[in-house]
Design an enzyme around this catalytic site. Sequence first.
Site, PDB file in Angstrom:
ATOM      1  N   THR A 116       0.810  -1.217   0.000  1.00  0.00           N
ATOM      2  CA  THR A 116       0.000   0.000   0.000  1.00  0.00           C
ATOM      3  C   THR A 116       0.840   1.262   0.000  1.00  0.00           C
ATOM      4  O   THR A 116       0.516   2.243  -0.645  1.00  0.00           O
ATOM      5  CB  THR A 116      -0.924  -0.015   1.227  1.00  0.00           C
ATOM      6  OG1 THR A 116      -1.780  -1.138   1.121  1.00  0.00           O
ATOM      7  CG2 THR A 116      -1.768   1.228   1.286  1.00  0.00           C
ATOM      8  N   THR A 192       1.580  -4.316   4.373  1.00  0.00           N
ATOM      9  CA  THR A 192       1.466  -4.519   5.820  1.00  0.00           C
ATOM     10  C   THR A 192       0.985  -5.913   6.205  1.00  0.00           C
ATOM     11  O   THR A 192       1.260  -6.366   7.310  1.00  0.00           O
ATOM     12  CB  THR A 192       0.511  -3.482   6.447  1.00  0.00           C
ATOM     13  OG1 THR A 192      -0.748  -3.562   5.790  1.00  0.00           O
ATOM     14  CG2 THR A 192       1.085  -2.094   6.330  1.00  0.00           C
ATOM     15  N   ASP A 193       0.288  -6.601   5.293  1.00  0.00           N
ATOM     16  CA  ASP A 193      -0.326  -7.875   5.688  1.00  0.00           C
ATOM     17  C   ASP A 193       0.680  -8.862   6.282  1.00  0.00           C
ATOM     18  O   ASP A 193       0.411  -9.506   7.289  1.00  0.00           O
ATOM     19  CB  ASP A 193      -1.035  -8.516   4.489  1.00  0.00           C
ATOM     20  CG  ASP A 193      -2.432  -7.960   4.307  1.00  0.00           C
ATOM     21  OD1 ASP A 193      -2.761  -6.953   4.990  1.00  0.00           O
ATOM     22  OD2 ASP A 193      -3.201  -8.514   3.503  1.00  0.00           O
ATOM     23  N   LYS A 271       0.415  -7.802  13.313  1.00  0.00           N
ATOM     24  CA  LYS A 271      -0.663  -6.983  12.764  1.00  0.00           C
ATOM     25  C   LYS A 271      -1.947  -7.383  13.458  1.00  0.00           C
ATOM     26  O   LYS A 271      -2.365  -8.540  13.385  1.00  0.00           O
ATOM     27  CB  LYS A 271      -0.780  -7.175  11.252  1.00  0.00           C
ATOM     28  CG  LYS A 271      -1.750  -6.174  10.601  1.00  0.00           C
ATOM     29  CD  LYS A 271      -1.807  -6.285   9.087  1.00  0.00           C
ATOM     30  CE  LYS A 271      -2.657  -5.145   8.511  1.00  0.00           C
ATOM     31  NZ  LYS A 271      -2.842  -5.241   7.055  1.00  0.00           N
TER      32      LYS A 271
END
Lengths: 455, 626
Positions: A116, A192-193, A271
Amino acid sequence: MVLVVILTMSEVEVAGYRGRLAEVLRRENVEVGDEVEVILPDGRRFAGRLMAKYENSPPDFISLKIRSGYNVGVHLPEGSRVIKLREGTAPAFRRPPPPVQDPSLPHVTIISTGGTIASRIDYGTGAVKPALSSEDLVSLIPEITDVAHINAEILFSIFSEDMTPEMWDTIAAKVNGLIKNGVDGVVITHGTDTMHYTAAALSFVLQNPPVPVVLVGAQRSSDRPSSDAATNLIAAVSIGARAPFGEVVLSMHEGHGDDLIVVHRGTRVKKMHTSSRDAFRSVNSAPLAYYRGGELILVERGLNPRGSDRYSFYPGFSDEAVLIKFFPPMKPDILEHYASKGVRGIIIEGTGLGHVSSSWIPTLRRIIRDGIFVGMTSQCVYGRVNMNVYSNGRRLLSIGVTPLDDMISEVALVKLMWVLRRASELDEVKGLMIRRIAGEMNDRSLPTRVSWIGD
Amino acid sequence: MGIDYRSLGLRVGLEVHRQLSTKSKLFCECPVEPSGSGREVTFVRELRPAQSELGEIDPATLFESQRARKFVYKGNTSDICLVEMDEEPPHPINEEAVEVALTVALLLNSEPVDELHVMRKVVIDGSNTSGFQRTCIVATGGSIRVGDRDIPIQAISLEEDSARIVETRAGEVVYDLQRLGIPLIEVSTAPEISTPEEAMKVAKSIGDLMRATGKVRRGIGSVRQDLNISIVGNCLVEVKGVQELELMPSIIDYEVRRMSMMRELSSLLRERGVTKDAIIMNDPVDLTDAFSNTGSRLVKTRLLSGDRVVGLRLPHLAGLLKSPDGGPIRLGREVAEYVRAWTGVEGVIHSDEVPGYGISQREVEEVRGLLNSSKDDAFVLVMGDAERARAALQRVRERLIGVIQGVIDETRAPLQDGTTQYARPRPSAARLYPETDIPPLVISREYLMGVRARLPRRFEEVIEELRSRYNLSGQLVAQLIDEDRVNEFEELVKLGIAPSFAASFLTEVLKELKRDGLDVDSVPFDEFLDFFRMVVNGETAKEAARDVVAYLARNRGSSAREAVVKLGYRAPRIEEVIAVIDALIDEYSRSGHRDVTGPVMGELMKRYRGKVDGAVLSRLVRERTK
């Protein structure tokens, strides 16, 4: 011959449109950005610029940007006409001129892997897609050149769920090369995942690095005004350039606001939210530091100092490890399945203090006897496993299941992949798995709801 | 002094925005009506400009981006969620709102789009946490009949409302997030309105038509109008956010006068030979030393806080900065508004107003000397730190060049006195790009047929029907509809209350009581019904209505029956009234009156007002005198 014609017909694709619509557009020689008029069989007319097809829009709809700038979808039944009025310019990203760099500042290299933070809207599919290069980022966020002399390069352009252990190694090798060349800090932009998996992987490969290695991402894509990409990247570059430690860290928003960035240890972060800017949390550990108003506030003492001479590089991961989440009626067949596929190590995310159903015990005993490592973490996320409290836990211990203390289950998996490359005997694997290597475990458990910095 | 708008080629287009009273917001399940019953959250953000899919940055966006600011957001968890906080992608578009928008579209004979594409309209003044407003076109075309003209409709869109400014501090704006995400319908007309009065009528008609859906929100801030105003030979000015309809004609009139004057100034400047180059050739000069012994308190205070006085010579502009007629329109104000909006620098002092502000003739002479400015020239002075003052003077030049070239496209804000002020440059189409988090929505023919079958009656149809059925004045019916009391009215009439009384009670009487400061809205309608039931049963008189409602408003939780008793409006027994009537008839006949009805009624009303219905008394007197 007929077959060939059909094949070419179906291959025609104009701006994402296929079949009949693509034929109509191709005949008129219309491309994305061109001004067109559409005349429908019922006499209705629409004028606008042709936009690429939305991925999930039905096949006989076209997307037009009308004069006010709005896009509308128009249904084009059989017998509709498209007339090209004027050639247009196809959409393209125009990079602002890059800022002038100051070579006397600390040298920081930004390695882009996608995600992202480096993505913008893909007007072909209508989805967010990695498309910004690191150079684009420097142009769009010129503030980073106030704190560092930036070199930027793209290593991959992928979504982080497509990351592989080979790629972890590629990134690690890249960072190792930069360290050898005397860089002052490394920033890795990442989706970020799975960023916390990569953070853990780099922590085991790049031990006690002489410079900060900072993973950073964004929860809102950088094509939007509210993106957290800029604040996160500015903080990451500052940390890379000036932090007094040499550690693999992950830094992102601490809360909903842009005013506080938190620096997590690479092996202690997870996360914890699907969409919010404050998705990453330190688990079973205080964060290492915070970044606010251009200042770094250290929380953790005794970090590996910048310039440390204890640096070592241990690359390599095995893909013979898996992570299993136990749930109440789950049968142990999954263990047999993995054993038959040649898996050499299994991390179980068990319940509570580290349990699975007692029906699993015979299978577990058998696969451990066959030399497969089985490590226990907890799906509680917070806290430490302790298999001495209940009889089920004690039985699991007695058949050779290894409790992995307060390790995060994803970190335990990454560690196991790394360990399996360097140990072949079960005892050796076990020994490395319970040895603290990169800050991934701690003997002391601290309360979880603590404000680590004051106001 | 009247203006001939037609000869000036006035063209006005309207955008009428109205909040919807749907169950939830446009892109999440938060309520439209706030309760404030949860926890307060606060966070700080920044916004940066983004490019459109065509790779362009919109001028209005650049304007905001060069005013680097922080945004403080506040909200209550009962009224906002992660969507308003820009911490979660939007949920699918609220289909209830889409149906209202389609309903409005069909009532205006607009053509709904085949597929709805939600767009992001970049707005980085902080009013949207995302940095853009989500908006989509629902239908295009159509028209609305106002008087004897059909005003064409350009588009009907559905968009999310923005956050409300609570406070503006230095370098920081505070927003309340509650309003963010409330569905707004926007109806925009073609620029074919030709007089200020007509604009007001069109806005009213569009507003009424939206209300016919029964799904629009009421109250302060629920309606906002934007005006696009142009006259022949000029560019387009957009006045954004007019809330009061009544203000619309004076705003348009002001803009027409302002644009005409700018046009005159433009040709005057060219006649005097003022060119873009002449304006650019003069550089700002630091004049602080000329004010070292100043008697001007204004200047002295600023100098003490470390500010500089910087001036700019404006060749051949003498006498043109002040107002030619003492009115509010003057070049000096134009320049000052522009400078304030772009740089935040307050108070541009110009040569047509000095000596003044305590600045002496000698200081003026000295300034003229330092600026090398003759009597034909004008000059402006600004105060601030050296950098900001120079930036402000750069904007002075920019504005004057704009005037030389004719009125420039811009967005202006309405003021309460019916004038306007410069707000920012007009946005371009470059600020719209697709909202990829929301898949396009196909509007099928079958679905549209359903909406068409459920179309509400138009406002005019409702008025006409009520008027003829109940024999009421059009004005009274309009008031009933205005105040959403048609259903209540019909219930009272069903009880047997005369339509004219019921209508005036629900509109005029309640409005008067409200004006007196009574909270009549807090009285449950059931109490009104109970009271009127007593009237119909002869237990009290309808004339007591006003006092009973006042009593109920003052004594929360009391009943209509209790109010009637406490106020002494309980009707006496019928036998008792008849006895009194007989006695009065007897008394007046004996004293020689030929027709006793009048004086007897007078006495009775004195005694029984509010207790016995006048009509009942009149009937009884007629019976007893026979």
